[in-house]
Write a protein that holds these residues in place. Structure first.
Motif, mmCIF file in Angstrom:
data_model
loop_
_atom_site.group_PDB
_atom_site.id
_atom_site.type_symbol
_atom_site.label_atom_id
_atom_site.label_comp_id
_atom_site.label_asym_id
_atom_site.label_seq_id
_atom_site.Cartn_x
_atom_site.Cartn_y
_atom_site.Cartn_z
ATOM 1 N N UNK A 39 22.634 106.531 18.418
ATOM 2 C CA UNK A 39 22.058 105.201 18.570
ATOM 3 C C UNK A 39 21.459 105.002 19.977
ATOM 4 N N UNK A 40 22.624 105.171 20.936
ATOM 5 C CA UNK A 40 22.575 104.925 22.302
ATOM 6 C C UNK A 40 21.314 106.126 22.798
ATOM 7 N N UNK A 41 21.520 107.348 22.648
ATOM 8 C CA UNK A 41 20.236 108.259 22.969
ATOM 9 C C UNK A 41 19.049 107.942 22.579
ATOM 10 N N UNK A 42 18.984 107.292 21.346
ATOM 11 C CA UNK A 42 17.585 107.165 20.599
ATOM 12 C C UNK A 42 17.184 105.988 21.674
ATOM 13 N N UNK A 43 18.089 104.798 21.920
ATOM 14 C CA UNK A 43 17.640 103.662 22.647
ATOM 15 C C UNK A 43 16.784 104.356 24.003
ATOM 16 N N UNK A 76 20.428 97.038 21.731
ATOM 17 C CA UNK A 76 21.316 97.697 22.793
ATOM 18 C C UNK A 76 20.603 97.393 24.202
ATOM 19 N N UNK A 77 21.416 96.517 25.051
ATOM 20 C CA UNK A 77 20.687 96.239 26.364
ATOM 21 C C UNK A 77 20.599 97.411 27.169
ATOM 22 N N UNK A 78 19.374 97.489 27.736
ATOM 23 C CA UNK A 78 18.796 98.700 28.482
ATOM 24 C C UNK A 78 17.749 98.320 29.681
ATOM 25 N N UNK A 79 17.733 99.147 30.426
ATOM 26 C CA UNK A 79 16.565 98.963 31.651
ATOM 27 C C UNK A 79 16.241 100.373 32.118
ATOM 28 N N UNK A 80 15.255 100.284 32.754
ATOM 29 C CA UNK A 80 14.382 101.563 33.412
ATOM 30 C C UNK A 80 14.108 101.591 34.696
ATOM 31 N N UNK A 81 14.194 102.488 35.380
ATOM 32 C CA UNK A 81 13.698 102.581 37.068
ATOM 33 C C UNK A 81 12.905 103.779 37.153
ATOM 34 N N UNK A 96 15.824 93.845 27.042
ATOM 35 C CA UNK A 96 16.931 92.829 26.346
ATOM 36 C C UNK A 96 18.113 93.176 27.133
ATOM 37 N N UNK A 97 18.204 93.380 28.536
ATOM 38 C CA UNK A 97 19.141 93.458 29.362
ATOM 39 C C UNK A 97 19.144 92.098 30.691
ATOM 40 N N UNK A 98 20.229 91.842 31.091
ATOM 41 C CA UNK A 98 20.265 90.793 31.905
ATOM 42 C C UNK A 98 20.549 91.539 33.371
ATOM 43 N N UNK A 99 19.925 92.145 34.145
ATOM 44 C CA UNK A 99 20.410 92.887 35.536
ATOM 45 C C UNK A 99 19.518 92.456 36.513
ATOM 46 N N UNK A 100 20.203 92.469 37.707
ATOM 47 C CA UNK A 100 19.496 92.186 38.840
ATOM 48 C C UNK A 100 19.070 93.372 39.867
#
Length: 414
Positions: A39-43, A76-81, A96-100
């Motif tokens: 599930x995590x890999x799919x996200x 699932x909270x995620x972010x991309x760079x 859906x992620x609270x990151x700075x």
């Protein structure tokens, strides 16, 4: 010994049941963990595809602000760079992620330092996937909190289920061990009783033999003729002991499976007729009426010597307990199987004694049996012979109908 055996049975059953359950729970837990990871890999793959499709990372340098794409929602909270060849972050997107900015920078540095295209950053609680596109890298990150929570819950459930099931297995194993050990316990008690009874039966004739021998030794100067009665007593007791030992050996050999299954064709009609005739003098001497109703042509597969002994035991037993002026009837018929019935009038066998009649050394009337020279082995031998011939033996005794022993044996198939 029996208590240790029961504990061994319980332990073995517990190990088997718990081993099977543990294997099932391990397999289920491993499957759940694979599903969590999948599930995590799919996200992560979805995030990478969305980022590549919707973002133009080269339009402007990253100013440190995080854009949020609401078009791709992930539970699932995620972010991309997007990172250039120098390791500088060109663009970052949050799903859906609270990151700075600091979180993204630390995650990117850790992923680049890890050197793989996919991996887990345990100290940050992230899993990442890296995808290259020209001089740039797109790195997607997903939070592992949900995966770790699910894993903890899954393992806690498995441990709880195992503990509860182990208690249940113990109760079931303890009950089953009691059921499994019961035949062994009964056999052990019968063996102990058998040894005690055999020792007691052998003790009496041995005592008589030794006493008679002492008398002979005390009159060593006398002639054999003058001491003839003591010699005869020794002979009588010796013959009694010989008969008892032979009966014990017969039963022991049957218990050990040392006797081959009989394969002879035996005319049960002729055998029973002959045996009944041989008891006519016995019945006449005791004032009894002996009647035989032997059906012709009844044959079985068996051992003639043993079947004759079976018939003799039942007739001897009937004559002994018939009572003066009574009647003994021998009946043989073949309604689908050979049915031999030996009936006698007289006092009935007590109902509480009937289930024990075929036990070794059992006597419904011990004093009367001893007076008549019995050891309590005759019916045990009869039952052993019937069992060896794949038959059944039963007793029915009432004051109104008298006592009847019935033996059923399979007929020879035509």
């Amino acid at each position: 010994m029996l208590k240790r055996l029961r504990w061994k049975f319980t332990l073995i059953l517990m190990l088997l049941l718990c081993g099977v359950l543990a294997a099932v729970l391990v397999a289920q837990t491993a499957s759940s963990l694979r599903q969590y990871r999948a599930g995590t890999d799919q996200v992560l793959q979805n995030v990478l595809r969305r980022t590549q499709a919707t973002v133009d990372p080269w339009a402007a340098p990253w100013d440190g602000s995080l854009e949020r794409d609401e078009g791709l929602y992930t539970a699932i909270p995620a972010f991309c760079a997007v990172v250039d060849g120098d390791g500088q972050i060109a663009l970052a997107l949050a799903y859906n992620a609270a990151v700075d900015q600091g979180d993204v920078t630390r995650a990117v540095k850790a992923a680049l330092a890890d050197g793989g295209r996919t991996g887990t950053l345990s100290w940050l609680g992230l899993r990442y996937q890296l995808q290259s596109s020209g001089p740039y890298f797109t790195i997607a990150f997903a939070d592992l909190s949900w995966e770790r929570t699910g894993t903890r819950e899954q393992m806690l459930s498995a441990v709880t289920l195992f503990a509860v099931a182990a208690l249940g297995f113990f109760a079931v194993s303890w009950f089953l061990s009691r059921w499994l050990v019961r035949p062994v316990e009964e056999g052990w008690k019968r063996q102990q009783q058998f040894v005690a009874d055999a020792s007691h039966e052998l003790k009496t004739p041995l005592t008589v033999l030794l006493a008679d021998a002492d008398i002979l030794l005390a009159h060593s100067g006398e002639t054999i003729d003058s001491q003839r009665q003591w010699v005869e007593y020794i002979q009588q007791e010796g013959l009694r002991m010989k008969g008892l030992v032979q009966d014990l050996l017969f039963l022991a050999k049957g218990d050990a499976g040392g006797r081959e299954r009989p394969q002879e064709t035996v005319s049960l009609s002729e055998l029973c007729e002959s045996c009944a005739l041989s008891f006519d003098p016995v019945a006449f001497e005791r004032g009894l009426t002996l009647e035989s109703r032997i059906g012709p042509g009844v044959s079985v597969t068996g051992r003639g010597e043993d079947l004759r002994r079976l018939c003799a035991i039942l007739l001897d037993n009937a004559c002994k307990y018939c009572g003066e002026g009574g009647a003994v009837t021998v009946t043989l018929s073949s309604p689908g199987q050979a049915v031999l019935t030996v009936h006698n009038t007289g006092a009935p066998i007590p109902a509480e004694a009937q289930p024990h009649l075929f036990e070794r050394f059992y006597r419904a009337d011990a004093a009367r049996s001893r007076e008549q020279g019995g050891y309590g082995l005759g019916l045990s031998i009869a039952a052993a012979i019937v069992e060896e011939h794949r038959g059944k033996i039963a007793v029915h005794s009432t004051a109104e109908e008298g006592t009847a022993f019935t033996v059923t044996l399979p007929l020879i198939k035509a």
